[in-house]
Design an enzyme around this catalytic site. Structure first.
Site, PDB file in Angstrom:
ATOM      1  N   CYS A   1       0.839  -1.202   0.000  1.00  0.00           N
ATOM      2  CA  CYS A   1       0.000   0.000   0.000  1.00  0.00           C
ATOM      3  C   CYS A   1       0.874   1.253   0.000  1.00  0.00           C
ATOM      4  CB  CYS A   1      -0.892  -0.031   1.238  1.00  0.00           C
ATOM      5  SG  CYS A   1      -2.136   1.271   1.299  1.00  0.00           S
TER       6      CYS A   1
ATOM      7  N   ASP B   1       0.419   3.660   1.881  1.00  0.00           N
ATOM      8  CA  ASP B   1       0.365   4.183   3.244  1.00  0.00           C
ATOM      9  C   ASP B   1       1.761   4.556   3.761  1.00  0.00           C
ATOM     10  OD1 ASP B   1       0.238   4.137   6.240  1.00  0.00           O
ATOM     11  OD2 ASP B   1      -1.850   3.603   5.841  1.00  0.00           O
TER      12      ASP B   1
ATOM     13  N   ARG C   1       2.962   4.728   6.558  1.00  0.00           N
ATOM     14  CA  ARG C   1       3.470   3.998   7.728  1.00  0.00           C
ATOM     15  C   ARG C   1       4.138   2.682   7.352  1.00  0.00           C
ATOM     16  NH1 ARG C   1      -2.359   4.474  10.495  1.00  0.00           N
ATOM     17  NH2 ARG C   1      -2.823   3.856   8.335  1.00  0.00           N
TER      18      ARG C   1
ATOM     19  N   HIS D   1      -1.732  -4.377   5.089  1.00  0.00           N
ATOM     20  CA  HIS D   1      -1.318  -3.896   6.411  1.00  0.00           C
ATOM     21  C   HIS D   1      -2.515  -3.515   7.268  1.00  0.00           C
ATOM     22  CE1 HIS D   1      -2.124   0.476   5.842  1.00  0.00           C
ATOM     23  NE2 HIS D   1      -2.053   0.136   4.573  1.00  0.00           N
TER      24      HIS D   1
ATOM     25  N   CYS E   1      -5.588  -0.191   7.234  1.00  0.00           N
ATOM     26  CA  CYS E   1      -5.482   0.275   5.846  1.00  0.00           C
ATOM     27  C   CYS E   1      -6.711   1.121   5.479  1.00  0.00           C
ATOM     28  CB  CYS E   1      -5.365  -0.917   4.903  1.00  0.00           C
ATOM     29  SG  CYS E   1      -5.153  -0.425   3.170  1.00  0.00           S
TER      30      CYS E   1
HETATM   31 ZN   LIG Z   1      -3.281   0.825   3.096  1.00  0.00          ZN
END
Ligand SMILES: [Zn+2]
Length: 219
Positions: A39, A41, A43, A98, A101
Site C-alpha cells: 500500500c 500508506d 506507515r 497492512h 489500511c
Molecule cells: Zn493501506
C-alpha cells in the site's frame, strides 16, 4: 518540506558515500530478488520491514495494494508486474497488506470515500474482496471484519496476479512463487498465508522457512 530537504542533504553529504560501491555496482543494472507490492500508506516501509538495500526488491505501491486483473485497468500495475516478472526475472512476488489500511476501510464502507471519486473508482478493482467479506464475515465485529478484509484482499490480489500472462507463464514452469503477507505495523508483526494450513501464520524466527512457503506454484 524542510525536513525532506534536510534529509536529501544528509543523504548526499554522509549516507551516499558509505554506499558508494553499491550504487556503482547498481549502475550496471538491477537484478532484484522479488516484486514487493504494498500500500502507499506512509506507515509502511518495505525496505525497513525486509531490511533490504537498493537493488534488492522491485516495489509497486498503490492505495490498498491492489493488482487489477489483467486488462481491467490502464494503470501502471500491469506494466510493473510484467517488467518485474518478464524482464527482471524475479522469482517471488509478495503482496503485503497492512493493519489500519484506509483503502480497505473505504472498500468496506464506501461512505468514507464518497467525496473521493478517483479513490472510489480505484477500489472497484477490489470488489471481489468486499463481496467475500460481505458474504462470509457479516457476523464479525467491525474491527474483526477489517482484519478479515485485509487478509482476504491480499489473497484476492494473488488471484488477480495469476491472470497476468507473464505471471501465469512463469508459474506454469514453476519459476515463480506468490506470497500473501499482512503487516501489523503497530506491533512490528508480520503474517504470511500458509496454503497448507489455509490460514495466515505469524512470522517468527523459527518459522521463517515454513512461513515463506510458496503459494503460487502449488495453486
Ligand atoms: Zn493501506
Amino acid at each position: 518540506m524542510d525536513k525532506i530537504i534536510r534529509g536529501v542533504h544528509e543523504f548526499q553529504d554522509t549516507v551516499f558515500g558509505s554506499h558508494k560501491q553499491l550504487f556503482e555496482r547498481l549502475s550496471e543494472g538491477q537484478r532484484p530478488d522479488a516484486l514487493f507490492i504494498t500500500c502507499s500508506d506512509s506507515r509502511i516501509d518495505p525496505s525497513l520491514l525486509t531490511q533490504t538495500s537498493p537493488g534488492e526488491i522491485f516495489v509497486l505501491r498503490n492505495a490498498g495494494n491492489i493488482v487489477p486483473p489483467y486488462g481491467a485497468s490502464s494503470g501502471g500495475e500491469a506494466a510493473a508486474v510484467e517488467y518485474a516478472v518478464a524482464a527482471l526475472g524475479v522469482h517471488d512476488i509478495i503482496v503485503c497488506g497492512h493493519s489500519q489500511c484506509g483503502a480497505v476501510a473505504g472498500l468496506l464502507d464506501p461512505e468514507l470515500v464518497a467525496g473521493l471519486p478517483a479513490v472510489s473508482s480505484w477500489l472497484q478493482h477490489a470488489a471481489t474482496t468486499k463481496r467475500i467479506v460481505d458474504d462470509n464475515y457479516a457476523e464479525l465485529s467491525a474491527a474483526e471484519r477489517m482484519t478479515a478484509a485485509i487478509k482476504e484482499n491480499v489473497l484476492v490480489q494473488l488471484d488477480n496476479l495469476r491472470t497476468h500472462p507473464s505471471v501465469a507463464s512463469r508459474l506454469s514452469r514453476g519459476e515463480l512463487n506468490l506470497h500473501a503477507w499482512v503487516y501489523e505495523f503497530e506491533h512490528g508483526t508480520l503474517f504470511s498465508y500458509c496454503p497448507d494450513e489455509r490460514r495466515f501464520v505469524q512470522f517468527g524466527k523459527e518459522s521463517v522457512e515454513s512461513a515463506t512457503a510458496a503459494t503460487g506454484a502449488a495453486n
